[in-house]
Design a protein around this motif. Structure first.
Motif, PDB file in Angstrom:
ATOM      1  N   ARG A   1       0.859  -1.181   0.000  1.00 38.52           N
ATOM      2  CA  ARG A   1       0.000   0.000   0.000  1.00 38.52           C
ATOM      3  C   ARG A   1       0.900   1.237   0.000  1.00 38.52           C
ATOM      4  NH1 ARG A   1      -3.759  -0.703   4.787  1.00 38.52           N
ATOM      5  NH2 ARG A   1      -1.955  -0.002   5.921  1.00 38.52           N
ATOM      6  N   ASP A   2       0.489   2.241  -0.717  1.00 35.85           N
ATOM      7  CA  ASP A   2       1.230   3.519  -0.730  1.00 35.85           C
ATOM      8  C   ASP A   2       2.719   3.296  -1.019  1.00 35.85           C
ATOM      9  OD1 ASP A   2      -1.180   4.517   0.041  1.00 35.85           O
ATOM     10  OD2 ASP A   2      -0.629   4.856   2.127  1.00 35.85           O
ATOM     11  N   HIS A   3       2.971   2.416  -1.959  1.00 38.54           N
ATOM     12  CA  HIS A   3       4.364   2.057  -2.270  1.00 38.54           C
ATOM     13  C   HIS A   3       5.226   3.289  -2.551  1.00 38.54           C
ATOM     14  CE1 HIS A   3       7.655  -0.147  -4.273  1.00 38.54           C
ATOM     15  NE2 HIS A   3       7.563   0.728  -5.249  1.00 38.54           N
ATOM     16  N   PHE A   4       4.734   4.163  -3.418  1.00 38.71           N
ATOM     17  CA  PHE A   4       5.591   5.265  -3.884  1.00 38.71           C
ATOM     18  C   PHE A   4       5.861   6.305  -2.802  1.00 38.71           C
ATOM     19  CE2 PHE A   4       3.858   3.253  -7.690  1.00 38.71           C
ATOM     20  CZ  PHE A   4       5.036   2.915  -8.318  1.00 38.71           C
TER      21      PHE A   4
ATOM     22  N   ASN B   1      -4.465  -1.737  -6.633  1.00 35.22           N
ATOM     23  CA  ASN B   1      -5.461  -0.685  -6.407  1.00 35.22           C
ATOM     24  C   ASN B   1      -5.171   0.176  -5.191  1.00 35.22           C
ATOM     25  OD1 ASN B   1      -6.891  -1.369  -8.636  1.00 35.22           O
ATOM     26  ND2 ASN B   1      -8.294  -2.767  -7.542  1.00 35.22           N
ATOM     27  N   ASN B   2      -4.308  -0.296  -4.326  1.00 34.08           N
ATOM     28  CA  ASN B   2      -3.941   0.491  -3.145  1.00 34.08           C
ATOM     29  C   ASN B   2      -2.647   1.268  -3.349  1.00 34.08           C
ATOM     30  OD1 ASN B   2      -6.151  -0.320  -1.578  1.00 34.08           O
ATOM     31  ND2 ASN B   2      -5.110  -2.245  -1.052  1.00 34.08           N
ATOM     32  N   GLY B   3      -2.261   1.399  -4.601  1.00 33.85           N
ATOM     33  CA  GLY B   3      -1.016   2.132  -4.878  1.00 33.85           C
ATOM     34  C   GLY B   3       0.218   1.382  -4.428  1.00 33.85           C
TER      35      GLY B   3
END
Lengths: 454, 296
Positions: free
Chosen positions: A323-326, A373-375
């Motif tokens: 999630r929120d990788h970037f 879908n969760n980035g």
């Protein structure tokens, strides 16, 4: 207390001389000359492990040619080495490319953290029901190196920091010595300084806290053993005490109870504050600083975990970025990694230690090409990147490649076992060496073949 | 008892000498090795031939006089004297080590006067002088060591000018001057962070009962940080409203505490009390921002 310490010191010294139970200079010299050692440069090893699975895209193997949904929003930057490019958020490390051998074609088949971590730390496929602390497990690379590199008396052979690896509350198998036996279990040290990782840090396994002296029970164990040996010294001369037991506990006791360079190394406040600043005021940076200090103090192998202990679904500052990788990579993970690893390489180099210290970067696996879908990016063992520096490794090169989209190896595919064979060779250990487990069964320590980067 | 110890020690040494002799027939070596052992050094026989000798860990009391005994092991190819008591005077003994290829003198009291003793070491490839008092004057001597390939000079008095001159004489020599520590400023990172946070724009608080409603889900955007501050007298729970409009728990924030949170722009953050009662929302924008949860 002083006289007690003196007694123990004298005891250890005399027991070495009397019974010949450890390997002092002469015997060690002989062992070195006839054992399964090969010419090598590396005397020590620091294993930097990015727990959770570091994305190859956003580190050592950016894919600018891949479609936008695969390459992600980050750019890439040139390094000091023509033709090698890193993720744009590794600007400091890009200056060290001449010291790095990047392997871009590692792969395996295990998509779970436990399995991925196990194969990367042991070089073996997880077989059956592996579980933490089991003596049936294959020894970790940290333990195995310590099996072949005896430190001077009074120095632990292997240390790991700053805590054990957990996934959703379960301690992982693969960090211990397995069938090599407890003598080779790396000693767990908690880094005493630095801003902690966000997320859950579990400290409920056995560990040493040098700032508060060591765990009471272990002190008692060692004192008891030493007293027993002290009282029966005349018997030990006749060889009634097993060599291994005295050697191991003798070393441990000398180190932990009598004071040693290792204890001094642990005192990070003794370090120049500007050097501490260079590594960063973060538990990741201070762990790598401590790694250098421990190696300098004579510890042959140190494993430094560069992320939070419990993945817990990727909720903390770890590399399991579902999630929120970037934003996590940009704001939390890569800056710490870039700063602290660069500092480690700079520090080792300017002290003249880098060519004798092998630095190895390991992780569970890479991350998926597609952003979910969760980035986030999910687990991807199909191909990922690892790296080496120092210890006689050739720098300024890449070995192997991934395909255009970073999905699978494009050339010179290699396995975690090949990585291990490379480490063993760099450390002067013949990877074909056979050892016997506690049931007397012979095992070759590694199934891989060294990469041509030494 | 003391006498017994001595006898046993002698027996041990005899045993060790016999053992070493079985590997190495040279008669001078066992005696030199015994001295190295006495001085708390470690001697390793290298597979490629010669000896590696080190005093850097347990043998740090080694002094200039001890060097006479050490160099009797003439086939030393690597000698580590880091952190020992050696001074320039002790280096005079080293000229006997004609096979020496690596020499560690870092963090010793060696200065320019001692470096002149090294010019006989024509096989020397590696020399570590970091943390010593050597200056450009010492480099004049090192120009005579044609096989030298690595030279470490961090935290010495050597200047870039001296380095350049030596590089001209020996272009194959790799010289490490290290970093200049005076360029590193030790910051109080906590106060810096606080100052930065106070300068940030504030996100609007959208109370649960208010007229202005947040979007029913988050949308992907660019990457920012949000600094949540709980100004209530009780702890709160922080949820991200994900792309499907579902609540995803992130953290509890205690009364009066802050949380540094990664986020996308166009994300919806929900704040509830510990009983899950919805208190209000923040909707992020393109900026890294403060999010002040107001007093109840």
């Amino acid at each position: 207390m002083i006289s007690f310490q003196h007694n123990r010191r004298e005891f250890l010294k005399s027991s070495i001389g009397l019974a010949g139970l450890t390997l002092p200079t002469f015997l060690k010299a002989r062992a070195e000359s006839v054992g399964s050692r090969i010419p090598h440069k590396a005397k020590s090893c620091i294993i930097v492990y990015t727990w959770g699975g570091m994305s190859h895209y956003e580190s050592f193997d950016p894919k600018p040619e891949a479609p936008a949904d695969i390459r992600g929003p980050f750019g890439n930057i040139p390094t000091k080495t023509p033709g090698i490019r890193f993720c744009e958020y590794l600007p400091k490390l890009a200056h060290h490319s001449e010291q790095l051998a990047i392997v871009r074609s590692v792969h395996h088949k295990h998509g779970g953290h436990q399995q991925g971590m196990y194969i990367n730390l042991t070089g073996k496929d997880p077989v059956g029901g592996i579980k933490a602390k089991s003596r049936k497990n294959w020894p970790s690379i940290t333990s195995m190196i310590s099996r072949f590199h005896n430190p001077t008396v009074g120095t632990p052979a292997a240390i790991r920091m700053p805590y054990s690896m957990y996934d959703n509350g379960t301690m992982m198998a693969g960090e211990g010595a397995g069938w090599l036996g407890s003598k080779y279990d790396p000693i767990l040290l908690r880094t005493p300084a630095g801003k902690p990782y966000a997320g859950v840090n579990r400290y409920n396994d056995r560990e040493l806290k040098l700032e508060r002296n060591i765990e009471k029970r272990r002190v008692t164990d060692r004192l008891g053993l030493l007293d027993q040996l002290d009282n029966s010294l005349s018997h030990t001369i006749n060889g009634s005490t097993p060599y291994e037991r005295l050697d191991h506990y003798g070393q441990m006791a000398a180190d932990m109870l009598l004071g040693s360079p290792v204890r001094r190394a642990y005192e990070l406040e003794q370090e120049d504050p500007r050097i501490r600043e260079m590594y960063g005021d973060h538990i990741g940076g201070q762990t790598l600083l401590l790694s250098r200090r421990l190696v300098e103090a004579g510890v042959p192998v140190v494993q430094a975990l560069c992320s939070a202990s419990d993945l817990a679904g990727g909720s903390g500052d770890n590399w399991d970025t579902h999630r929120d990788h970037f934003p996590k990579m940009k704001n939390r993970l890569l800056p710490v990694f870039d700063k602290s690893v660069s500092a480690l390489l700079t520090d080792l180099e300017m002290r003249g230690m880098l060519e004798e210290t092998l630095v190895v970067f390991l992780t569970d696996f890479g991350r998926t090409p597609k952003v979910n879908n969760n980035g986030g990016r999910d687990h991807h063992p199909g191909v990922y990147s690892l790296a080496f520096a120092g210890g006689g490794i050739q720098g300024g090169l890449t070995y192997g490649s991934s395909d255009r989209k970073g999905v699978e190896p494009g050339s010179e595919a290699c396995s975690p076992a090949d990585i291990h064979a490379t480490v063993y060779n760099a450390m002067g250990i013949d990877h074909h060496t056979e050892l016997y487990d506690q049931q007397g069964r012979p095992f070759q320590i590694c199934d891989g073949e060294p990469l041509p980067i030494i | 008892m003391v006498g017994t110890f001595n006898v046993m020690e002698k027996l041990y040494y005899i045993f060790a000498i016999v053992l070493i002799n079985s590997v190495h027939p040279l008669q001078a070596e066992p005696e030199a090795l015994r001295d190295i052992e006495r001085l708390n050094g470690i001697a390793l026989k290298l597979p490629e031939g010669g000896w590696e000798v080190g005093f850097q860990l347990r043998g740090q009391k080694l002094n200039d006089e001890d060097m006479e005994a050490v160099v009797r092991l003439g086939s030393i190819v690597s000698l580590n004297l880091r952190d020992t008591q050696i001074t320039s005077a002790g280096l005079a003994h080293l000229k006997k080590l004609s096979m020496l290829r690596r020499l560690h003198l870092e963090r010793t009291k060696v200065d320019d006067a001692g470096i002149g003793h090294l010019t006989n070491l024509q096989k020397l490839e590696y020399l570590n002088l970091y943390g010593t008092k050597v200056s450009d004057e010492a480099l004049e001597h090192l120009g005579q060591l044609h096989r030298l390939r690595k030279l470490y000079l961090w935290q010495t008095l050597v200047t870039q000018k001296g380095v350049n001159k030596l590089k001209n004489i020996n272009p194959k020599l790799d010289i490490s001057l290290g970093i200049d520590l005076t360029t590193i400023v030790v910051t109080n990172q906590k106060s810096e962070a606080k100052k930065k946070t106070e300068d940030l724009p504030q996100l609007e608080w959208l109370p649960e009962e208010g007229a202005k409603r947040p979007p029913d889900r988050s949308y992907t955007g660019s990457f920012i940080m949000v600094y949540f501050e709980n100004n209530r007298s009780k702890p709160v729970k922080l949820y991200w409203i994900n792309y499907n409009g579902e609540q995803t728990y992130y953290a509890n924030i205690d009364a009066g505490q802050r949380r540094e949170q990664t986020s996308y722009s166009r994300a919806v953050w929900l704040v509830t009390d510990l009983q899950e009662k919805r208190l209000g929302y923040f909707v992020t924008d393109q900026n890294t921002s403060r999010a002040k949860i107001p007093l109840e």
